[in-house]
Design a protein around this motif. Structure first.
Motif, PDB file in Angstrom:
ATOM      1  N   UNK A 194      20.228   3.642  63.575  1.00 51.38           N
ATOM      2  CA  UNK A 194      19.578   2.855  64.884  1.00 51.38           C
ATOM      3  C   UNK A 194      20.091   1.727  65.040  1.00 51.38           C
ATOM      4  N   UNK A 195      20.267   1.305  66.352  1.00 47.16           N
ATOM      5  CA  UNK A 195      20.897   0.085  66.751  1.00 47.16           C
ATOM      6  C   UNK A 195      20.260  -1.251  66.140  1.00 47.16           C
ATOM      7  N   UNK A 196      18.959  -1.107  66.079  1.00 47.85           N
ATOM      8  CA  UNK A 196      18.162  -2.220  65.648  1.00 47.85           C
ATOM      9  C   UNK A 196      17.010  -1.636  64.792  1.00 47.85           C
ATOM     10  N   UNK A 197      15.989  -2.366  64.192  1.00 44.17           N
ATOM     11  CA  UNK A 197      14.667  -2.012  63.379  1.00 44.17           C
ATOM     12  C   UNK A 197      13.913  -1.762  64.524  1.00 44.17           C
ATOM     13  N   UNK A 198      13.053  -0.665  64.574  1.00 47.58           N
ATOM     14  CA  UNK A 198      12.016  -0.756  65.408  1.00 47.58           C
ATOM     15  C   UNK A 198      10.861  -1.473  64.924  1.00 47.58           C
ATOM     16  N   UNK A 199       9.960  -1.988  65.886  1.00 42.35           N
ATOM     17  CA  UNK A 199       8.993  -2.981  65.692  1.00 42.35           C
ATOM     18  C   UNK A 199       8.687  -3.613  66.800  1.00 42.35           C
ATOM     19  N   UNK A 200       7.816  -4.944  66.231  1.00 42.22           N
ATOM     20  CA  UNK A 200       7.331  -5.780  67.324  1.00 42.22           C
ATOM     21  C   UNK A 200       8.120  -7.025  67.446  1.00 42.22           C
ATOM     22  N   UNK A 201       8.673  -7.296  68.665  1.00 38.87           N
ATOM     23  CA  UNK A 201       9.502  -8.455  69.116  1.00 38.87           C
ATOM     24  C   UNK A 201       8.795  -9.421  69.915  1.00 38.87           C
ATOM     25  N   UNK A 202       8.460 -10.502  69.779  1.00 32.58           N
ATOM     26  CA  UNK A 202       7.893 -11.516  70.453  1.00 32.58           C
ATOM     27  C   UNK A 202       8.780 -12.634  70.978  1.00 32.58           C
ATOM     28  N   UNK A 203       8.561 -13.188  72.254  1.00 33.20           N
ATOM     29  CA  UNK A 203       9.271 -14.371  72.947  1.00 33.20           C
ATOM     30  C   UNK A 203       8.612 -15.251  73.809  1.00 33.20           C
ATOM     31  N   UNK A 204       9.026 -16.468  73.737  1.00 34.33           N
ATOM     32  CA  UNK A 204       8.391 -17.485  74.774  1.00 34.33           C
ATOM     33  C   UNK A 204       9.390 -17.077  76.041  1.00 34.33           C
ATOM     34  N   UNK A 205       8.797 -17.742  77.163  1.00 35.98           N
ATOM     35  CA  UNK A 205       9.631 -17.240  78.329  1.00 35.98           C
ATOM     36  C   UNK A 205      10.848 -17.915  78.479  1.00 35.98           C
ATOM     37  N   UNK A 206      11.088 -19.035  77.685  1.00 34.24           N
ATOM     38  CA  UNK A 206      12.527 -19.818  77.746  1.00 34.24           C
ATOM     39  C   UNK A 206      13.498 -18.936  76.721  1.00 34.24           C
ATOM     40  N   UNK A 207      12.979 -17.703  76.150  1.00 30.51           N
ATOM     41  CA  UNK A 207      13.807 -16.997  74.898  1.00 30.51           C
ATOM     42  C   UNK A 207      13.896 -17.491  73.677  1.00 30.51           C
ATOM     43  N   UNK A 208      12.678 -18.510  73.311  1.00 34.67           N
ATOM     44  CA  UNK A 208      12.593 -18.722  71.940  1.00 34.67           C
ATOM     45  C   UNK A 208      12.081 -17.251  71.179  1.00 34.67           C
ATOM     46  N   UNK A 209      12.365 -16.920  70.119  1.00 33.71           N
ATOM     47  CA  UNK A 209      11.904 -15.914  69.420  1.00 33.71           C
ATOM     48  C   UNK A 209      10.749 -16.548  68.600  1.00 33.71           C
ATOM     49  N   UNK A 210       9.670 -16.087  68.740  1.00 29.86           N
ATOM     50  CA  UNK A 210       8.463 -16.512  68.110  1.00 29.86           C
ATOM     51  C   UNK A 210       8.008 -15.770  66.844  1.00 29.86           C
ATOM     52  N   UNK A 211       8.216 -14.564  67.050  1.00 30.57           N
ATOM     53  CA  UNK A 211       7.673 -13.454  65.756  1.00 30.57           C
ATOM     54  C   UNK A 211       8.595 -12.042  65.964  1.00 30.57           C
ATOM     55  N   UNK A 212       8.706 -11.656  64.746  1.00 33.62           N
ATOM     56  CA  UNK A 212       9.391 -10.313  64.754  1.00 33.62           C
ATOM     57  C   UNK A 212       8.715  -9.625  63.446  1.00 33.62           C
ATOM     58  N   UNK A 213       8.180  -8.335  63.948  1.00 29.65           N
ATOM     59  CA  UNK A 213       7.826  -7.665  62.652  1.00 29.65           C
ATOM     60  C   UNK A 213       8.676  -6.291  62.814  1.00 29.65           C
ATOM     61  N   UNK A 214       9.473  -5.987  61.616  1.00 34.22           N
ATOM     62  CA  UNK A 214      10.169  -4.909  61.645  1.00 34.22           C
ATOM     63  C   UNK A 214      10.171  -4.493  60.150  1.00 34.22           C
ATOM     64  N   UNK A 215      11.201  -3.690  59.886  1.00 30.91           N
ATOM     65  CA  UNK A 215      11.291  -3.134  58.599  1.00 30.91           C
ATOM     66  C   UNK A 215      11.394  -3.718  57.435  1.00 30.91           C
ATOM     67  N   UNK A 216      12.157  -5.184  57.670  1.00 29.82           N
ATOM     68  CA  UNK A 216      12.330  -6.009  56.651  1.00 29.82           C
ATOM     69  C   UNK A 216      11.226  -7.146  56.459  1.00 29.82           C
ATOM     70  N   UNK A 217      10.177  -6.928  57.318  1.00 31.71           N
ATOM     71  CA  UNK A 217       9.002  -7.798  57.085  1.00 31.71           C
ATOM     72  C   UNK A 217       8.675  -8.517  58.442  1.00 31.71           C
ATOM     73  N   UNK A 218       8.083  -9.660  58.133  1.00 30.16           N
ATOM     74  CA  UNK A 218       7.542 -10.340  59.400  1.00 30.16           C
ATOM     75  C   UNK A 218       8.181 -11.916  59.344  1.00 30.16           C
ATOM     76  N   UNK A 219       8.708 -12.248  60.555  1.00 32.31           N
ATOM     77  CA  UNK A 219       9.259 -13.677  60.772  1.00 32.31           C
ATOM     78  C   UNK A 219       8.107 -14.112  61.720  1.00 32.31           C
ATOM     79  N   UNK A 220       7.831 -15.511  61.539  1.00 33.99           N
ATOM     80  CA  UNK A 220       7.048 -16.118  62.461  1.00 33.99           C
ATOM     81  C   UNK A 220       7.278 -17.576  62.709  1.00 33.99           C
ATOM     82  N   UNK A 221       7.548 -17.802  63.844  1.00 38.22           N
ATOM     83  CA  UNK A 221       8.129 -19.341  64.170  1.00 38.22           C
ATOM     84  C   UNK A 221       7.026 -20.186  63.606  1.00 38.22           C
ATOM     85  N   UNK A 222       7.260 -21.274  62.820  1.00 36.63           N
ATOM     86  CA  UNK A 222       6.370 -22.487  62.396  1.00 36.63           C
ATOM     87  C   UNK A 222       6.722 -23.779  63.190  1.00 36.63           C
ATOM     88  N   UNK A 223       5.787 -24.592  63.660  1.00 36.18           N
ATOM     89  CA  UNK A 223       6.302 -25.688  64.319  1.00 36.18           C
ATOM     90  C   UNK A 223       7.140 -25.298  65.368  1.00 36.18           C
TER      91      UNK A 223
END
Length: 254
Positions: A194-223
């Motif tokens: 697959x070209x990427x991990x399936x999962x949940x991808x979250x962004x602000x309107x300006x394009x800032x990634x705020x969270x990703x939940x995928x096969x490798x785990x969970x990333x969440x923006x802090x601050x």
């Protein structure tokens, strides 16, 4: 009286001429209706979500910043990941506790000089940081050296902006503590690559990634993200040594 009797046959003749036509119209099949839509239309909400995600991913490609993300690996210990997206397009992602069974911190970086892995001073490594060139800047990180957390900030953005990519996108609820627009991304391809991990991808309107939940785990923006540097700096000097892998090396015997 005679005039009236002559008018009756005349009307009867007109009715006789019209009746077969009326009956023929009643007995004929209704005209076929030609479909105007062709194939079944894509649900409006799903199609709109695909467009929205492509738009925010394009904004993320142009978004340059420094930020820290809380990282909870699948089946691992939570840690903090530092992300730098520089103004010149270079990037760097520092991942604590990834190599040598969690005892060595690593940094991945891509600059105009190439793609690098750096081993950082950490619990399992007392030496100063050293870097090894893995290839050109747009090369893929070898699988055995890939912590995967850098992908949502780098090459996966290209996939999310590509409307030809085999993806199914739909709106998703925000994970707890996350503020932004979230999208569930699935693959429509039967391929194992697959070209990427399936999962949940979250962004602000300006394009800032705020969270990703995928096969490798969970990333969440802090601050809040900080300003971007003009370019990224490698963590250490580049040498001819070997990159560090995920597993600890076998002990040597004298």
């Amino acid at each position: 009286m005679h005039a009236h009797r002559r008018a009756v046959p005349r009307r009867t003749g007109v009715l006789a001429l019209l009746l077969p036509t009326v009956l023929a119209g009643c007995g004929a099949d209704p005209p076929a209706v030609t479909p105007t839509g062709g194939a079944d239309p894509v649900p409006v909400q799903v199609d709109a979500a695909r467009d929205e995600l492509a738009g925010v991913a394009a904004a993320a490609q142009d978004r340059h910043f420094t930020a820290t993300y809380a990282f909870t690996p699948t089946g691992g210990t939570p840690r903090a990941v530092a992300v730098t997206s520089a103004d010149d397009g270079s990037w760097r992602v520092d991942v604590p506790g990834w190599a040598h069974d969690g005892t060595v911190d690593v940094s991945l970086a891509a600059t105009s000089d190439g793609l690098f892995q750096c081993a950082l001073p950490s619990a399992g490594r007392a030496e100063a940081a050293t870097c090894v060139r893995l290839g050109d800047a747009d090369d893929a990180v070898p699988r055995r050296l890939d912590p995967r957390v850098q992908h949502p900030f780098t090459d996966w953005l290209e996939v999310l902006t590509d409307r030809r990519a085999p993806l199914a996108v739909s709106p998703a609820a925000e994970p707890t503590g996350v503020t932004g627009r979230c999208y569930a991304v699935d693959s429509t391809s039967a391929s194992m690559n697959a070209p990427l991990d399936v999962g949940i991808y979250c962004y602000r309107e300006d394009g800032t990634p705020v969270a990703v939940r995928a096969a490798f785990g969970m990333l969440t923006l802090t601050g809040e993200p900080g300003p971007a540097p003009a370019t990224v700096e490698l963590a250490g000097a580049v040498g001819d040594g070997e990159p560090v892998g995920r597993d600890a090396p076998e002990p040597t015997t004298s």
